[in-house]
Scaffold this active site. Structure first.
Site, PDB file in Angstrom:
ATOM      1  N   LEU A 123       0.826  -1.211   0.000  1.00  0.00           N
ATOM      2  CA  LEU A 123       0.000   0.000   0.000  1.00  0.00           C
ATOM      3  C   LEU A 123       0.859   1.259   0.000  1.00  0.00           C
ATOM      4  CD1 LEU A 123      -2.749  -0.968   2.635  1.00  0.00           C
ATOM      5  CD2 LEU A 123      -3.032  -0.810   0.152  1.00  0.00           C
ATOM      6  N   ALA A 124       1.958   1.234   0.752  1.00  0.00           N
ATOM      7  CA  ALA A 124       2.829   2.407   0.866  1.00  0.00           C
ATOM      8  C   ALA A 124       4.171   1.954   1.405  1.00  0.00           C
ATOM      9  CB  ALA A 124       2.210   3.456   1.787  1.00  0.00           C
ATOM     10  N   LYS A 140       2.159  -3.490   8.744  1.00  0.00           N
ATOM     11  CA  LYS A 140       3.394  -2.716   8.560  1.00  0.00           C
ATOM     12  C   LYS A 140       4.570  -3.675   8.733  1.00  0.00           C
ATOM     13  CE  LYS A 140       3.822   1.526   9.418  1.00  0.00           C
ATOM     14  NZ  LYS A 140       4.139   2.938   9.726  1.00  0.00           N
ATOM     15  N   ASP A 147       6.556  11.771  16.676  1.00  0.00           N
ATOM     16  CA  ASP A 147       6.724  11.886  15.223  1.00  0.00           C
ATOM     17  C   ASP A 147       5.416  12.322  14.571  1.00  0.00           C
ATOM     18  OD1 ASP A 147       8.034  11.801  12.794  1.00  0.00           O
ATOM     19  OD2 ASP A 147       7.753   9.652  12.516  1.00  0.00           O
ATOM     20  N   GLY A 160       7.968   3.603   3.322  1.00  0.00           N
ATOM     21  CA  GLY A 160       8.665   4.739   3.905  1.00  0.00           C
ATOM     22  C   GLY A 160      10.038   4.335   4.393  1.00  0.00           C
ATOM     23  N   GLY A 161      10.642   5.203   5.181  1.00  0.00           N
ATOM     24  CA  GLY A 161      12.006   4.964   5.632  1.00  0.00           C
ATOM     25  C   GLY A 161      12.145   3.826   6.620  1.00  0.00           C
ATOM     26  N   MET A 162      11.074   3.511   7.337  1.00  0.00           N
ATOM     27  CA  MET A 162      11.153   2.465   8.341  1.00  0.00           C
ATOM     28  C   MET A 162      10.470   1.170   7.946  1.00  0.00           C
ATOM     29  SD  MET A 162      10.666   4.144  12.083  1.00  0.00           S
ATOM     30  CE  MET A 162      10.763   2.465  12.713  1.00  0.00           C
ATOM     31  N   ALA A 163       9.460   1.262   7.077  1.00  0.00           N
ATOM     32  CA  ALA A 163       8.648   0.080   6.834  1.00  0.00           C
ATOM     33  C   ALA A 163       7.895   0.183   5.523  1.00  0.00           C
ATOM     34  CB  ALA A 163       7.641  -0.100   7.983  1.00  0.00           C
TER      35      ALA A 163
END
Length: 295
Positions: free
Chosen positions: A22-23, A48, A154, A25-28
């Site tokens: 789905l998406a 995630k 965050d 990012g920097g962590m997952a």
């Protein structure tokens, strides 16, 4: 059920089937998933999947699991619920409720591309909801009724999800704190979204809920103006965080009520003692300062 839920099957993780991405990012990377219950019961979830470098670090794994358990104690309509955590074959998975919608970051990018800003009443409604969700997290208690002192650390447009049901929700409680603890204890360096960090977050790990109030105020400023408040490379952002005089949103978008300017600037105070004491207090002030769109 949307068609994409039925395609892209990858593997089964414990009680969950992992589907397409789905998406990321920097962590997952976030995947669509299905909870596979007894007698044919199934439920769509978001999973995630932490990037491998995090799962290989035993300190991070321990922190992540601890914080995910705490995040599961937050129960509020404006927080995406944490349902479960799985650790399997050297990988970490965080299972969350699936919410159909878009991140606030995506919506703001779209508005900017169209040369517009979101309607003021919509931006205010989103941020009021976010602040109520943050307050619920800050007030969360253990099963014995003891305060958990949860701070998100965050809050940013990327971690705010606006559902097609009109409800704004905060994402990623627990993950952010675990990452923060690991990064600061490993090398003493700050990593993450500098543009949303409160001044005290740059100087000390001794932070409280007013850190999230500050970050939410940065997001509010950006949602009202359609611009980034702090821009540039990391050294430039750090210099702005400590030295820039922040102007009211009405300097960018004329017509924003003076009362709304005052709320945002109070939340952005570098002195945390001058900010709103709680996210609930700021939400109440926003509700008084400007009209709010319905869901």
């Amino acid at each position: 059920m949307p068609s994409h839920e039925l395609s892209g099957y990858q593997r089964t993780i414990g009680r969950y089937a992992l589907f397409g991405e789905l998406a990321s990012g920097g962590m997952a990377t976030v995947h669509l998933g299905r909870f596979l219950g007894p007698v044919g019961f199934a439920r769509t979830v978001a999973i995630k999947r932490l990037h491998p470098q995090f799962a290989k670090d035993p300190d991070f794994v321990s922190m992540f699991l601890d914080e995910a358990r705490l995040a599961a104690r937050i129960r509020h309509p404006n927080v995406v619920p944490t349902l479960d955590v799985e650790s399997l074959d050297g990988e970490l998975f965080l299972v969350m409720e699936y919410v159909e919608g878009e991140s606030l970051a995506s919506l703001l990018r779209r508005s900017k591309a169209q040369g517009t800003t979101p309607p003021l009443s919509v931006s205010v409604a989103v941020m009021v909801a976010v602040l109520h969700g943050l307050h619920a997290a800050h007030e969360a208690t253990s099963e014995r009724g003891e305060p958990l002192h949860i701070v998100h650390r965050d809050v940013s447009p990327q971690n705010i999800l606006v559902g097609v049901d009109g409800v704004a929700r905060v994402l990623d409680f627990g993950v952010a704190k675990a990452a923060w603890r690991l990064q600061t204890t490993q090398d003493g360096q700050l990593k993450g979204k500098l543009a949303y960090m409160a001044p005290e977050q740059l100087e000390s790990s001794n932070v409280d809920r007013r850190l999230d109030v500050y970050a939410a105020s940065v997001v509010t400023w950006e949602a009202l103006t359609g611009r980034r408040l702090f821009q540039g490379d990391p050294p430039q952002i750090l210099a702005q965080l400590t030295g820039k005089i922040v102007g009211p949103p009405s300097e960018v978008v004329p017509g924003i009520p003076a009362e709304l300017d005052q709320v945002v600037l109070r939340g952005l105070s570098r002195d945390k003692g001058a900010r709103f004491a709680t996210a609930h207090d700021m939400a109440a002030a926003l509700e008084k300062a400007a009209p709010i769109a319905s869901q």
